[in-house]
Write a protein that holds these residues in place. Structure first.
Motif: not given
Length: 301
Positions: A8-15, A106-120
């Motif tokens: 389980v991957a992803g940037l930021g806190e999640h459960t 492989v599970v990835t958590v994507v936060d749509r609120a912050t992902w565009p800024a992180d990706a660009m």
């Protein structure tokens, strides 16, 4: 090979990792914290039990080689690994290729609120405090894009964003997606099998096209049987996204045809008068030859 792993991957806190762990009976939850990796210190939790490790060389590869891989060798049964953002799932899977461990998904958590800024953006992992050691010039964009591109399942959170959807469609168009608010762990763990079935569909479709490259595509009965059987492993919405070479209705028609053929007993039915035995037929023909004036009524008796 008894140890199966869900990463389980992803940037930021999640459960998400905790929910997957609860859904797997007897599973072990492993989590690493690499925020102090530059100082050679790694914190690791195994089912909530914390351990502080001191590494001679504070780097991500050393963390995998000296801690994560030996730990997975010792554990039995399913293991859910909540990866620290500094641990990319592709590198972990590559390191596990020669280990007695099977990566289920492989599970990835994507936060749509912050992902565009992180990706660009152009922030370095070291600038974001993401456990980068000295000399590590990876960026947050490389991290989040790599996590999304390598995932079997994308768990989405945050408000709807058409930009994020469009980018994910280009990065990983065939991966399964779920909303975090409506997370179905059972379906999430089936996604790898679904993806494998889709790959089998595409491979067989390529074989059909190569076989008939010079002319119109014709699906033989064996081709129809393969596609109809594999369609039972792929959700209907996935069938409509050009995974199969024919429409979902055609797949259903083929499937019904094979089921009907399986239970068709027409060939076993016997209609009309039973055939005359060969000995009787020979006797009748002999009587007719030797007594031409008898006629059929006398021969019939």
């Amino acid at each position: 090979m008894d140890t199966s792993v869900v990463l389980v991957a992803g940037l930021g806190e999640h459960t998400v990792a905790e929910e997957v762990w609860r859904a797997l009976p007897g599973a072990v939850l492993v989590r690493h914290d690499l925020s102090r990796l530059a100082d050679g210190i790694v914190r690791r939790w195994v089912d909530g039990v914390s351990t502080e490790l001191r590494l001679a060389h504070g780097c991500v590869s050393c963390t995998m080689r000296h801690d994560l891989l030996p730990l997975l060798r010792r554990l039995d049964g399913p293991v859910v690994v909540h990866l620290d953002p500094a641990l990319e799932p592709e590198a972990v899977c590559f390191a596990l290729m020669d280990e007695p461990v099977r990566v289920e998904a492989v599970v990835t958590v994507v936060d749509r609120a912050t992902w565009p800024a992180d990706a660009m953006g152009g922030d370095l992992l070291a600038d974001r405090g993401l456990g980068a050691a000295a000399g590590n010039d990876r960026t947050a964009a490389q991290l989040v894009v790599g996590q999304a591109e390598f995932a079997d399942v994308l768990v989405l959170t945050g408000p709807e964003d058409e930009r994020v959807t469009a980018v994910l469609d280009r990065l990983n168009p065939t991966t399964a997606r779920q909303e975090l608010a409506h997370l179905d762990v059972r379906a999430l763990l089936r996604s790898k099998a679904t993806k494998d079935a889709e790959l089998l569909v595409l491979r067989h479709e390529n074989a059909v096209l190569r076989r008939q490259f010079a002319g119109p595509v014709r699906h033989e009965p064996s081709d129809r049987f393969r596609f109809a059987a594999l369609s039972r492993l792929v959700a209907r919405r996935r069938q409509q996204r050009a995974v199969f070479p024919v429409a979902p209705g055609t797949l259903l028609t083929w499937h019904r045809g094979f089921i009907a053929e399986r239970w068709d007993y027409t060939a076993h039915r016997h209609t009309g008068r039973p055939p005359t035995q060969a000995a009787i037929r020979s006797l009748v023909l002999r009587l007719a030859r030797e007594n031409p004036r008898w006629g059929h009524r006398r021969i019939t008796g």
